[in-house]
Design a protein around this motif. Structure first.
Motif, PDB file in Angstrom:
ATOM      1  N   GLY A  95       5.935  -8.610  11.238  1.00 46.70           N
ATOM      2  CA  GLY A  95       4.730  -8.229  10.271  1.00 46.70           C
ATOM      3  C   GLY A  95       4.473  -6.861  10.133  1.00 46.70           C
ATOM      4  N   ALA A  96       4.822  -6.240  11.071  1.00 40.17           N
ATOM      5  CA  ALA A  96       4.389  -4.601  11.075  1.00 40.17           C
ATOM      6  C   ALA A  96       5.651  -3.812  10.296  1.00 40.17           C
ATOM      7  N   LEU A  97       6.812  -4.462  10.310  1.00 41.25           N
ATOM      8  CA  LEU A  97       7.999  -4.035   9.725  1.00 41.25           C
ATOM      9  C   LEU A  97       7.709  -4.286   8.173  1.00 41.25           C
ATOM     10  N   ILE A  98       7.268  -5.491   7.732  1.00 41.23           N
ATOM     11  CA  ILE A  98       7.222  -5.929   6.360  1.00 41.23           C
ATOM     12  C   ILE A  98       6.095  -4.934   5.912  1.00 41.23           C
ATOM     13  N   MET A  99       4.960  -4.870   6.574  1.00 42.24           N
ATOM     14  CA  MET A  99       3.937  -3.779   6.061  1.00 42.24           C
ATOM     15  C   MET A  99       4.407  -2.370   5.860  1.00 42.24           C
ATOM     16  N   HIS A 100       5.334  -2.009   6.952  1.00 37.57           N
ATOM     17  CA  HIS A 100       5.945  -0.668   6.570  1.00 37.57           C
ATOM     18  C   HIS A 100       6.592  -0.430   5.397  1.00 37.57           C
ATOM     19  N   LEU A 101       7.534  -1.530   5.012  1.00 38.80           N
ATOM     20  CA  LEU A 101       8.338  -1.613   3.868  1.00 38.80           C
ATOM     21  C   LEU A 101       7.475  -1.519   2.574  1.00 38.80           C
ATOM     22  N   ALA A 102       6.393  -2.305   2.663  1.00 37.20           N
ATOM     23  CA  ALA A 102       5.380  -2.320   1.623  1.00 37.20           C
ATOM     24  C   ALA A 102       4.738  -0.856   1.500  1.00 37.20           C
ATOM     25  N   ALA A 103       4.419  -0.179   2.448  1.00 35.51           N
ATOM     26  CA  ALA A 103       3.762   1.193   2.613  1.00 35.51           C
ATOM     27  C   ALA A 103       4.694   2.047   2.090  1.00 35.51           C
ATOM     28  N   THR A 104       5.929   2.016   2.533  1.00 34.06           N
ATOM     29  CA  THR A 104       6.831   2.996   2.130  1.00 34.06           C
ATOM     30  C   THR A 104       7.030   2.957   0.301  1.00 34.06           C
ATOM     31  N   GLU A 105       7.127   1.751  -0.211  1.00 37.85           N
ATOM     32  CA  GLU A 105       7.291   1.708  -1.504  1.00 37.85           C
ATOM     33  C   GLU A 105       6.063   2.036  -2.128  1.00 37.85           C
ATOM     34  N   ALA A 106       4.931   1.636  -1.644  1.00 39.53           N
ATOM     35  CA  ALA A 106       3.410   2.172  -2.129  1.00 39.53           C
ATOM     36  C   ALA A 106       3.302   3.550  -2.219  1.00 39.53           C
ATOM     37  N   TYR A 107       4.002   4.406  -1.267  1.00 40.90           N
ATOM     38  CA  TYR A 107       3.925   5.815  -1.069  1.00 40.90           C
ATOM     39  C   TYR A 107       4.622   6.409  -2.311  1.00 40.90           C
ATOM     40  N   TYR A 108       5.841   6.118  -2.537  1.00 40.54           N
ATOM     41  CA  TYR A 108       6.747   6.623  -3.463  1.00 40.54           C
ATOM     42  C   TYR A 108       6.281   6.025  -4.775  1.00 40.54           C
ATOM     43  N   GLN A 109       5.582   4.981  -4.848  1.00 42.07           N
ATOM     44  CA  GLN A 109       5.091   4.554  -6.270  1.00 42.07           C
ATOM     45  C   GLN A 109       3.990   5.458  -6.699  1.00 42.07           C
ATOM     46  N   ILE A 110       3.128   5.749  -5.798  1.00 40.72           N
ATOM     47  CA  ILE A 110       2.068   6.681  -6.189  1.00 40.72           C
ATOM     48  C   ILE A 110       2.456   7.993  -6.489  1.00 40.72           C
ATOM     49  N   GLU A 111       3.623   8.432  -5.520  1.00 38.93           N
ATOM     50  CA  GLU A 111       4.407   9.797  -5.736  1.00 38.93           C
ATOM     51  C   GLU A 111       5.134   9.837  -7.103  1.00 38.93           C
ATOM     52  N   THR A 112       5.960   8.878  -7.474  1.00 37.33           N
ATOM     53  CA  THR A 112       6.785   9.193  -8.657  1.00 37.33           C
ATOM     54  C   THR A 112       6.241   8.397  -9.948  1.00 37.33           C
ATOM     55  N   LEU A 113       5.552   7.507  -9.774  1.00 38.98           N
ATOM     56  CA  LEU A 113       5.163   6.585 -10.926  1.00 38.98           C
ATOM     57  C   LEU A 113       3.810   7.092 -11.401  1.00 38.98           C
ATOM     58  N   GLU A 114       2.945   7.619 -10.426  1.00 42.14           N
ATOM     59  CA  GLU A 114       1.411   7.962 -10.926  1.00 42.14           C
ATOM     60  C   GLU A 114       1.438   9.572 -10.725  1.00 42.14           C
ATOM     61  N   GLY A 115       2.454  10.126  -9.952  1.00 47.78           N
ATOM     62  CA  GLY A 115       2.578  11.508 -10.060  1.00 47.78           C
ATOM     63  C   GLY A 115       1.360  11.939  -9.069  1.00 47.78           C
ATOM     64  N   ASN A 116       1.009  11.236  -7.974  1.00 43.37           N
ATOM     65  CA  ASN A 116      -0.185  11.624  -7.331  1.00 43.37           C
ATOM     66  C   ASN A 116       0.352  11.694  -5.836  1.00 43.37           C
ATOM     67  N   ALA A 117      -0.682  12.122  -4.918  1.00 46.20           N
ATOM     68  CA  ALA A 117      -0.408  11.910  -3.374  1.00 46.20           C
ATOM     69  C   ALA A 117      -1.276  10.999  -2.859  1.00 46.20           C
ATOM     70  N   TRP A 118      -0.954  10.175  -1.640  1.00 45.17           N
ATOM     71  CA  TRP A 118      -1.960   9.241  -1.138  1.00 45.17           C
ATOM     72  C   TRP A 118      -3.362   9.969  -1.278  1.00 45.17           C
ATOM     73  N   SER A 119      -4.418   8.990  -1.589  1.00 46.23           N
ATOM     74  CA  SER A 119      -5.724   9.262  -1.465  1.00 46.23           C
ATOM     75  C   SER A 119      -6.086   9.210   0.009  1.00 46.23           C
ATOM     76  N   ALA A 120      -7.282   9.265   0.181  1.00 47.22           N
ATOM     77  CA  ALA A 120      -8.016   8.961   1.749  1.00 47.22           C
ATOM     78  C   ALA A 120      -7.951   7.501   1.658  1.00 47.22           C
ATOM     79  N   GLU A 121      -8.351   6.867   0.574  1.00 47.70           N
ATOM     80  CA  GLU A 121      -8.200   5.446   0.757  1.00 47.70           C
ATOM     81  C   GLU A 121      -7.035   4.799   0.834  1.00 47.70           C
ATOM     82  N   ASP A 122      -5.997   5.218   0.164  1.00 48.04           N
ATOM     83  CA  ASP A 122      -4.431   4.713   0.470  1.00 48.04           C
ATOM     84  C   ASP A 122      -4.123   5.083   1.934  1.00 48.04           C
ATOM     85  N   MET A 123      -4.503   6.100   2.505  1.00 48.83           N
ATOM     86  CA  MET A 123      -4.110   6.566   3.743  1.00 48.83           C
ATOM     87  C   MET A 123      -4.850   5.541   4.740  1.00 48.83           C
ATOM     88  N   ALA A 124      -6.136   5.267   4.325  1.00 49.70           N
ATOM     89  CA  ALA A 124      -6.809   4.378   5.198  1.00 49.70           C
ATOM     90  C   ALA A 124      -6.108   3.003   5.419  1.00 49.70           C
TER      91      ALA A 124
END
Length: 187
Positions: free
Chosen positions: A74-103
């Motif tokens: 379960g944690a590994l699947i969440m990690h895969l989703a988190a990694t994709e979300a991180y790069y999605q925000i960085e490359t597709l939105e041009g942003n860094a993770w917000s405090a809300e994203d990090m939480a």
């Protein structure tokens, strides 16, 4: 003549069992530019394989850790989703993770003690649904980009193509880790 008949019969049997899409071909997905379509095909293939490996896990199997430092599936699947979300925000939105994203994603991103405490007691479908939501957003963002964007740098020496290759590479590595965890399930 008998050999020709056998060959024709064998070809017919193989033909009946052939999938509609070539099983071992990477092809651009329709609706995306050619290079992005290839990346999408690979991202979807690895995700499908991982989901096929885990979708029928029990809650005990989803939460199983073979030692105190290991992560659950379960944690590994969440990690895969988190990694994709991180790069999605960085490359597709041009942003860094917000405090809300990090939480939301922090424990999944680190795979440390916090992930071992946080990701427990939920069925595998819960984690797969989160990853599906992330993937939908990724696909929507990639659909609006072109191959020139894919080749463009996000910082010196790092382009978008490498980033999305890294997401794929990351999933592949954790697919092996998931297989290891499954091999350690109690009998």
């Amino acid at each position: 003549m008998k050999n020709i008949i056998r060959l024709v019969l064998l070809m017919g049997i193989v033909g009946l069992n052939a999938p509609a899409k070539a099983q071992y071909a990477v092809e651009p997905v329709e609706g995306f530019t050619p290079q992005i379509g290839i990346v999408v095909d690979m991202l979807e293939e690895i995700k499908d394989r991982i989901e096929a490996d885990v979708r029928d896990l029990s809650l005990a199997e989803t939460d199983f850790r073979f030692d105190d430092r290991a992560n659950s599936i379960g944690a590994l699947i969440m990690h895969l989703a988190a990694t994709e979300a991180y790069y999605q925000i960085e490359t597709l939105e041009g942003n860094a993770w917000s405090a809300e994203d990090m939480a939301f994603w922090g424990a999944a991103s680190d795979l440390g003690e916090a992930s071992r405490e946080t990701f427990t007691g939920k069925p595998i479908a819960h984690y797969l649904d989160i990853w599906d939501t992330v993937r939908e957003k990724t696909l929507g963002g990639l659909k609006s980009r072109d191959d020139a964007w894919l080749a463009s740098e996000i910082e010196e020496g790092v382009n978008n193509h490498w980033v999305w290759f890294h997401v794929l590479e990351h999933a592949s590595a954790h697919m092996g880790q998931i297989a290891l965890v499954k091999q350690r399930f109690p009998d």
